[in-house]
Structure formats: C-alpha cells, structure tokens
Write a protein that holds these residues in place. Structure first.
Motif, PDB file in Angstrom:
ATOM      1  N   LYS A   1      78.277 125.947   6.899  1.00 29.03           N
ATOM      2  CA  LYS A   1      78.283 124.500   7.112  1.00 29.03           C
ATOM      3  C   LYS A   1      77.715 123.771   5.907  1.00 29.03           C
ATOM      4  O   LYS A   1      78.248 122.738   5.473  1.00 29.03           O
ATOM      5  CB  LYS A   1      77.461 124.174   8.362  1.00 29.03           C
ATOM      6  N   TRP A   2      76.632 124.294   5.334  1.00 30.59           N
ATOM      7  CA  TRP A   2      75.981 123.658   4.189  1.00 30.59           C
ATOM      8  C   TRP A   2      76.873 123.707   2.948  1.00 30.59           C
ATOM      9  O   TRP A   2      76.951 122.739   2.188  1.00 30.59           O
ATOM     10  CB  TRP A   2      74.652 124.349   3.922  1.00 30.59           C
ATOM     11  N   SER A   3      77.581 124.825   2.746  1.00 34.15           N
ATOM     12  CA  SER A   3      78.461 124.936   1.576  1.00 34.15           C
ATOM     13  C   SER A   3      79.598 123.926   1.663  1.00 34.15           C
ATOM     14  O   SER A   3      80.035 123.383   0.646  1.00 34.15           O
ATOM     15  CB  SER A   3      79.025 126.357   1.467  1.00 34.15           C
ATOM     16  N   GLU A   4      80.061 123.659   2.876  1.00 31.07           N
ATOM     17  CA  GLU A   4      81.109 122.654   3.057  1.00 31.07           C
ATOM     18  C   GLU A   4      80.568 121.253   2.817  1.00 31.07           C
ATOM     19  O   GLU A   4      81.216 120.420   2.169  1.00 31.07           O
ATOM     20  CB  GLU A   4      81.670 122.760   4.480  1.00 31.07           C
ATOM     21  N   SER A   5      79.347 120.991   3.320  1.00 32.86           N
ATOM     22  CA  SER A   5      78.767 119.653   3.215  1.00 32.86           C
ATOM     23  C   SER A   5      78.257 119.338   1.812  1.00 32.86           C
ATOM     24  O   SER A   5      78.542 118.269   1.264  1.00 32.86           O
ATOM     25  CB  SER A   5      77.614 119.523   4.219  1.00 32.86           C
ATOM     26  N   ALA A   6      77.487 120.277   1.222  1.00 31.10           N
ATOM     27  CA  ALA A   6      76.839 120.002  -0.071  1.00 31.10           C
ATOM     28  C   ALA A   6      77.717 120.311  -1.269  1.00 31.10           C
ATOM     29  O   ALA A   6      77.565 119.693  -2.327  1.00 31.10           O
ATOM     30  CB  ALA A   6      75.535 120.808  -0.170  1.00 31.10           C
ATOM     31  N   LEU A   7      78.633 121.278  -1.106  1.00 31.40           N
ATOM     32  CA  LEU A   7      79.414 121.733  -2.252  1.00 31.40           C
ATOM     33  C   LEU A   7      80.914 121.512  -2.086  1.00 31.40           C
ATOM     34  O   LEU A   7      81.679 121.775  -3.007  1.00 31.40           O
ATOM     35  CB  LEU A   7      79.146 123.224  -2.506  1.00 31.40           C
ATOM     36  N   GLY A   8      81.356 121.057  -0.906  1.00 30.51           N
ATOM     37  CA  GLY A   8      82.770 120.834  -0.668  1.00 30.51           C
ATOM     38  C   GLY A   8      83.596 122.105  -0.669  1.00 30.51           C
ATOM     39  O   GLY A   8      84.778 122.086  -1.038  1.00 30.51           O
ATOM     40  N   MET A   9      83.018 123.222  -0.239  1.00 29.82           N
ATOM     41  CA  MET A   9      83.711 124.511  -0.259  1.00 29.82           C
ATOM     42  C   MET A   9      84.602 124.682   0.966  1.00 29.82           C
ATOM     43  O   MET A   9      84.322 124.143   2.034  1.00 29.82           O
ATOM     44  CB  MET A   9      82.703 125.661  -0.319  1.00 29.82           C
ATOM     45  N   THR A  10      85.650 125.489   0.825  1.00 28.96           N
ATOM     46  CA  THR A  10      86.505 125.871   1.947  1.00 28.96           C
ATOM     47  C   THR A  10      85.863 127.047   2.685  1.00 28.96           C
ATOM     48  O   THR A  10      84.834 127.586   2.257  1.00 28.96           O
ATOM     49  CB  THR A  10      87.893 126.293   1.446  1.00 28.96           C
ATOM     50  N   LEU A  11      86.485 127.475   3.802  1.00 23.52           N
ATOM     51  CA  LEU A  11      85.979 128.620   4.555  1.00 23.52           C
ATOM     52  C   LEU A  11      85.956 129.880   3.696  1.00 23.52           C
ATOM     53  O   LEU A  11      84.967 130.626   3.707  1.00 23.52           O
ATOM     54  CB  LEU A  11      86.843 128.850   5.802  1.00 23.52           C
TER      55      LEU A  11
END
Length: 440
Positions: free
Chosen positions: A250-260
């Motif tokens: 969840k944090w990688s998506e929120s802070a870094l804009g990463m995909t699954l």
C-alpha cells in the motif's frame, strides 16, 4: 550439516516459494474481481486461521508419523488449494485451504530440526532455514509479480498444453498454473526427507484429550522464564511481519506510485534484508547469547515509524540506469531503508526462534512445541491483520498507519525487555539455556 538437512531445506524452499508467489496471484485475482481494498489483508488472515484453529491437533499429527511423510501429505493439501483457486473458487477460500496445509506442515518442518541436530547447532540451522525461507519469499514475490505482469501473462496465455482442455482466461489463472508446478516439485522432494528415527508416545484420537494436552503445553511454555520471552518476541515478529507485507504494498503505491508487480519486488527487498540479518545472527550470536539481541527489535520498530516522514517527492529527479529502465532515487532510498528494516528483523528473530525451539524441545516435544509457537504467532497475525483491515476500512492514511505500527512494535519490544529483566533477577538464564531434554 548432513544430507538430510539440505533435503529439508530444498523442500522448504519450493513450498515457501509457491506460498508467496500464490499470495501475489491471489491479490491479482481480488483486483480482477474488483474486491474492496480491505479484503486484500484478509488473504493472510484466512491463510493463518488454520494455524490457530488447528493448533491443538497439528502437533499431535506431526508427532504421529515420520516428519517427511507429514510434509508430503500437507504439501499435497497445498496443491489442492492452488487447484481450487485455479478453478474459480473465491481467492479467500482457496488460500484458506493452502493455509490449512501450511498449518499442518509447519510443526513437521521445524520439529524435524530438533530431532536431526544437537542444540548447539540450532542457531546455525535456523539461520540457514530462515535465510533460505526468506530467499524463497524474495523469489516468490518476484515470481508472483512477474507472472501477473502483462508481458509474461501474454506468453503464458498463449501456451497450449497437450491433453488439458481447460483454457486459461486471465493472467492470474496462468500464474496460478505455474505456482501449482512449484508445489509439485516441493512434494516430490518430500519423498527424500530422511526418517530421523524419533518416535513419540501414541497420539490420542480424542479431540477433548488433544485440546487438554495442548492447553497444558501452552501453559508450560508461557510459564517458562525463557520460553515466555522468546515466544513473546516471535509472536510479535510474525504478526508484525505479515502486516508489514501489506503495508509495504500500500505504501509503495501511495508514496512511490508503484504497480502491484513493482510493489511485490519492494516486498522482496525487505526479505533480502531479513536474509542478511539471519545469516549475520547465525554467524555472530550463540544460543547462550540469544537474548542480547532484544534491543534490535526496538530499533526496528522506530525505523519503521520514521518511514512515514520521508518525503520522496523532494528527492532529485533521475536515478540509476538499468538497461532501458531508470530506477528513481526515491525507489532506491526506499529499497535501502527496507533492507535495513529487514536486516534488523532477521538479526533479532533468528536467535529467538532457536531459543524457543530449544526450550520447547526440553519442556515438551518437537511437534507440540512448534504447534504452541504457531498458535501464538498466528493468533498475533490474525489480530494485527484484522486491525490493519479495520484501519483501511476507516480510511486512515497509510502514513498514519505506519507510525502507529512502528511505535507499537518498539513499545512492545521494550515491555518484553523489562519482563526479561524481572524474570532473571534471581535466575541464571545461560544455565537454563544449557539444560538438555530429559531422557524419554
């Protein structure tokens, strides 16, 4: 280490590899079903539910026959869960079946170590097992992330397997088919796990008797001055570790804009750190010095809390070139931080795990002590994942959740240290560690 130990390591590697790759596939399936966000951590909750509900029975099952046979039977159950997911059963229910197999697999996997090796080799053995398990977690997350990526999925969907009529409909189904093959490899290796010759008293078939025996084992380990400390630490670690997996996604998506797929790789980076810390602990920390690592757990919790205050948007543009791709400085800093967090976790949990196995083997039996450990650790997993799912349902920001999570881990480790000091005021804990199992 003898050949039997390496066979156990190989079987554990492929089984754990498949477990973690399947988790990413299940998350992809939930997203295909447009399931609500809070349902994602429920995957792990359903997986670990069997560890808690079956704790009174799996220890007796593990001690009822040679451990290699137990590992084969339970790996077959995992394959069944994978098949259910492939056939369209809801991911939560199918992953629960895999968890059922894992719950019965675990006492055999760890219990055989105490049958095969002397106490002085348990820290080293646990370092290797945990390091290899973490390696399988790393590769499992990466494999799962790669399998559900569009390019690889397109290749898998184009494959026509002879004699199989079932057509693959989406990327997740194709990935699950590959994961099923990994489980099959693990099951094949189980045929070569050695029989240690250890035999225990005939196990009762009465559920009431088994529950009473489990209650006695539970009280015995929690009453032990060293058992309660090591059990408290591993219970906290596994609950926190399972929750951290979903927090990182969840944090990688929120802070870094990463995909699954990218977030799965960042999860793998945490596991790399755990592997480093596990190997470091195996090389530096003896069984008699195992409790000296407790302050490392406090440091890990505080570092996790600090993660929420790193503003990756203010980092300079650009990054490192990796062929045609460019890895941004934000992703690099996040990965390095995750490695440190993982290393701290691995360094303090491996000695605690070895100490707990030794005390459990002295006080109880291999299968029963691991069953007690699994019950407590996975009850912690269920509780912490339920809290995390609730926080998501309440729409709390992921940064707030990270701070609460990190401070909770640090504070709990601090309380465990105070309890250990209180316990050892009148006891020599190094002498307790040196005790051997009474003759059977």
């Amino acid at each position: 280490m003898n050949r039997g130990f390496y066979t156990i390591m190989a079987a554990q590697f492929f089984s754990s590899l498949a477990d973690n790759a399947l988790l990413i596939c299940a998350i992809a399936l939930l997203r295909d079903l447009h399931a609500p966000e809070w349902m994602t951590p429920m995957l792990k909750l359903f997986f670990f539910l069997s560890y808690v509900l079956l704790a009174a029975f799996v220890g007796a099952f593990a001690d009822s026959m040679p451990k290699g046979r137990v590992m084969l039977i339970t790996n077959t159950i995992k394959i069944g869960g994978c098949v259910l997911m492939f056939l369209g059963v809801h991911p939560l229910l199918a992953y629960a079946v895999v968890g059922f197999g894992a719950a019965a697999y675990s006492p055999a996997k760890y219990g055989i170590l105490t049958e095969l090796l002397p106490p002085e080799k348990l820290v080293v053995a646990n370092g290797w097992i945990e390091g290899l398990t973490v390696g399988s977690i790393i590769l499992g997350f990466v494999v799962g992330g790669v399998l559900v990526s569009p390019k690889v999925a397109a290749v898998l969907l184009a494959i026509d397997v002879p004699l199989i009529d079932h057509e693959l409909d989406n990327a997740a189904e194709a990935a699950i088919a590959v994961v099923g093959g990994l489980y099959a490899i693990a099951a094949a290796i189980n045929f070569f796990v050695p029989d240690t010759g250890a035999r225990y008293a005939r196990q009762s078939a009465s559920p009431v008797r088994l529950l009473a025996d489990f209650g006695h084992c539970l009280r015995t380990l929690w009453a032990d001055k060293l058992g309660q400390i090591s059990l408290a630490v591993t219970t906290l670690f596994w609950g926190a570790g399972a929750t951290l997996q979903f927090i990182v996604l969840k944090w990688s998506e929120s802070a870094l804009g990463m995909t699954l797929s990218q977030g799965a790789i960042l999860q793998a980076v945490v596991a790399i750190g755990i592997a480093i810390g596990s190997v470091w602990a195996a090389a530096r920390v003896s069984l008699k010095r195992s409790l000296s690592v407790l302050p490392v757990g406090v440091a890990m919790g505080l570092l996790v809390a600090c993660l929420a205050y790193i503003d990756f948007s203010r980092l300079p543009a650009g990054g490192l070139s990796m062929g045609a791709a460019v890895i941004g400085w934000g992703a690099i800093l996040a990965a390095l931080t995750m490695v440190v967090i993982g290393a701290l976790a691995g360094y303090f949990v491996v000695p605690m795990n070895a100490l707990l196995q030794h005390r459990g083997h002295v006080l109880l039996s291999a299968g029963h002590s691991i069953a007690v450990q699994n019950f407590n650790e996975n009850l912690s997993v269920l509780a912490m994942l339920a809290v995390y799912a609730t926080l998501l349902w309440l729409n709390l920001r992921i940064e707030t959740i990270i701070v609460l999570f990190g401070l909770f881990v640090a504070a709990t480790m601090g309380l465990i240290m105070l309890r250990h000091r209180h316990n050892m005021r009148s006891r020599d804990w190094t002498a307790l560690i040196g005790q051997s199992r009474p003759a059977r």
